[in-house]
Design an enzyme around this catalytic site. Structure first.
Site, PDB file in Angstrom:
ATOM      1  N   SER A  21      -0.992   1.386  -3.690  1.00 20.04           N
ATOM      2  CA  SER A  21      -0.747   0.158  -2.945  1.00 20.04           C
ATOM      3  C   SER A  21       0.356  -0.669  -3.613  1.00 20.04           C
ATOM      4  O   SER A  21       1.489  -0.213  -3.753  1.00 20.04           O
ATOM      5  CB  SER A  21      -2.051  -0.622  -2.804  1.00 20.04           C
ATOM      6  OG  SER A  21      -1.968  -1.585  -1.797  1.00 20.04           O
TER       7      SER A  21
ATOM      8  N   ASP B   5      -5.319   4.360   7.159  1.00 23.51           N
ATOM      9  CA  ASP B   5      -5.107   3.261   6.219  1.00 23.51           C
ATOM     10  C   ASP B   5      -4.911   1.976   7.011  1.00 23.51           C
ATOM     11  O   ASP B   5      -3.910   1.812   7.705  1.00 23.51           O
ATOM     12  CB  ASP B   5      -3.880   3.562   5.353  1.00 23.51           C
ATOM     13  CG  ASP B   5      -3.737   2.605   4.181  1.00 23.51           C
ATOM     14  OD1 ASP B   5      -4.037   1.411   4.343  1.00 23.51           O
ATOM     15  OD2 ASP B   5      -3.296   3.058   3.106  1.00 23.51           O
TER      16      ASP B   5
ATOM     17  N   HIS C 203      -7.462   3.368   2.964  1.00 23.88           N
ATOM     18  CA  HIS C 203      -6.557   2.879   1.932  1.00 23.88           C
ATOM     19  C   HIS C 203      -7.091   3.191   0.533  1.00 23.88           C
ATOM     20  O   HIS C 203      -6.352   3.621  -0.343  1.00 23.88           O
ATOM     21  CB  HIS C 203      -6.369   1.367   2.093  1.00 23.88           C
ATOM     22  CG  HIS C 203      -5.338   0.780   1.207  1.00 23.88           C
ATOM     23  ND1 HIS C 203      -4.012   1.142   1.240  1.00 23.88           N
ATOM     24  CD2 HIS C 203      -5.435  -0.178   0.237  1.00 23.88           C
ATOM     25  CE1 HIS C 203      -3.324   0.447   0.349  1.00 23.88           C
ATOM     26  NE2 HIS C 203      -4.167  -0.357  -0.280  1.00 23.88           N
TER      27      HIS C 203
END
Length: 299
Positions: free
Chosen positions: A97, A227, A256
């Site tokens: 991320s 995601d 995610h």
């Protein structure tokens, strides 16, 4: 506990486990978490003989709760100082991320010999926010909402994110893990609110396009096609077209936070990429992604 002190006096906490002469793997966490988010990966790769390093980004976890420097240039500079202090060479850098943005920004600027490979998992590059040049991005108003919620009651938004879209626990048939949710919340509440507030701009508005173009080492993009935090269409599917030596692996229906919810799958593929045995086939990706995966940027 281990810390380095950066040029501006910020203390960066880090873990450094395993043989010091083994190949290092450096893990970079997402917002608003800490090095603890990599617990599963640290144990797995330590067991395979690697040297594993994970740090708390400034303002997060056990590092200084900074009110300045909470942006990608400084994040990458902090990584460079940590790498220099530990004299890491031929390292694999793995970022999730926001951490994937940090990896891209650092690796594009790293000293020769420091980096062997990079991995971006559910990562924010090339750029998240919607604009004229990025029409498929996420509207700025969404990130304004995150900022407002963080400032008003971060304890609640951290709980909402962890129990909902981050791990896909809001999907029909999902089985939420109370332990995972509480651990996400715990990590978030360890950090400083000013740094976490600022970091929303850093992960959403930084344009990593030129970073991806500049990276010369092999890069693996790992992304779940469900995601909900960093939608794949405006991240990995664009990023793969910018890399010189990129490989994309798409994980159907994974969220995610798949490095936690599906650590066995992610660890297996990370190890395969590191050891040059990763396979990307039609059995592991959906049909609409095959052309993008098979058409790599020239090396």
């Amino acid at each position: 506990m281990s810390f380095i002190t950066t040029r501006d006096g910020t203390q960066i906490f880090y873990k450094d486990w395993g043989p010091k002469d083994a190949q290092p793997i450096v893990f970079h966490h997402g917002w608003p978490l800490s090095a603890d988010d990599w617990d599963n990966q640290l144990i797995f790769f330590l067991g395979h003989g690697y040297r594993v390093i994970a740090h708390d980004r400034r303002g997060h976890g056990r590092s200084s709760q900074t009110d300045t420097g909470n942006e990608m240039d400084t994040y990458a500079a902090d990584v460079a100082e940590l790498v220099g202090a530990l004299d890491l060479r031929n390292a694999i850098h793995v970022g999730h991320s926001t951490g994937g943005g940090e990896v891209a920004h650092y690796v594009a600027r790293a000293e020769p010999g420091r980096v062997a490979k990079a991995v971006l998992i559910g990562a924010v590059p090339p750029v998240m926010v919607k604009s004229e040049s990025n029409p498929g991005g996420t509207p700025l108003e969404v990130f304004d909402g995150y900022r407002a919620a963080t400032a008003a009651n971060r304890a609640q938004i951290f709980l909402d994110v962890a129990s909902g879209p981050f791990y896909g626990f809001n999907r029909e048939g999902a089985r939420p893990s109370e332990g995972i949710i509480r651990n996400w919340w715990r990590q978030g509440m360890m950090g400083g609110i000013k740094a976490q507030y600022d970091c929303i701009k850093a992960f959403s508005e930084t344009d990593f396009t030129e970073d991806l173009k500049a990276i010369d080492v092999p890069v693996l993009l790992m992304h779940g096609d469900d995601d909900q935090i960093v939608p794949i269409a405006d991240s990995a599917l664009l990023g793969i077209t910018l890399l010189k030596k990129g490989t994309l692996k798409v994980y159907p229906a994974l969220p995610h936070g798949m490095a936690t919810t599906h650590a066995d799958i992610i660890n297996r593929d990370l190890l395969a990429f590191i050891t040059d045995t990763l396979e990307v086939t039609s059995a592991t990706v959906s049909e609409e992604h095959l052309q993008i995966i098979e058409t790599r940027a020239p090396s």
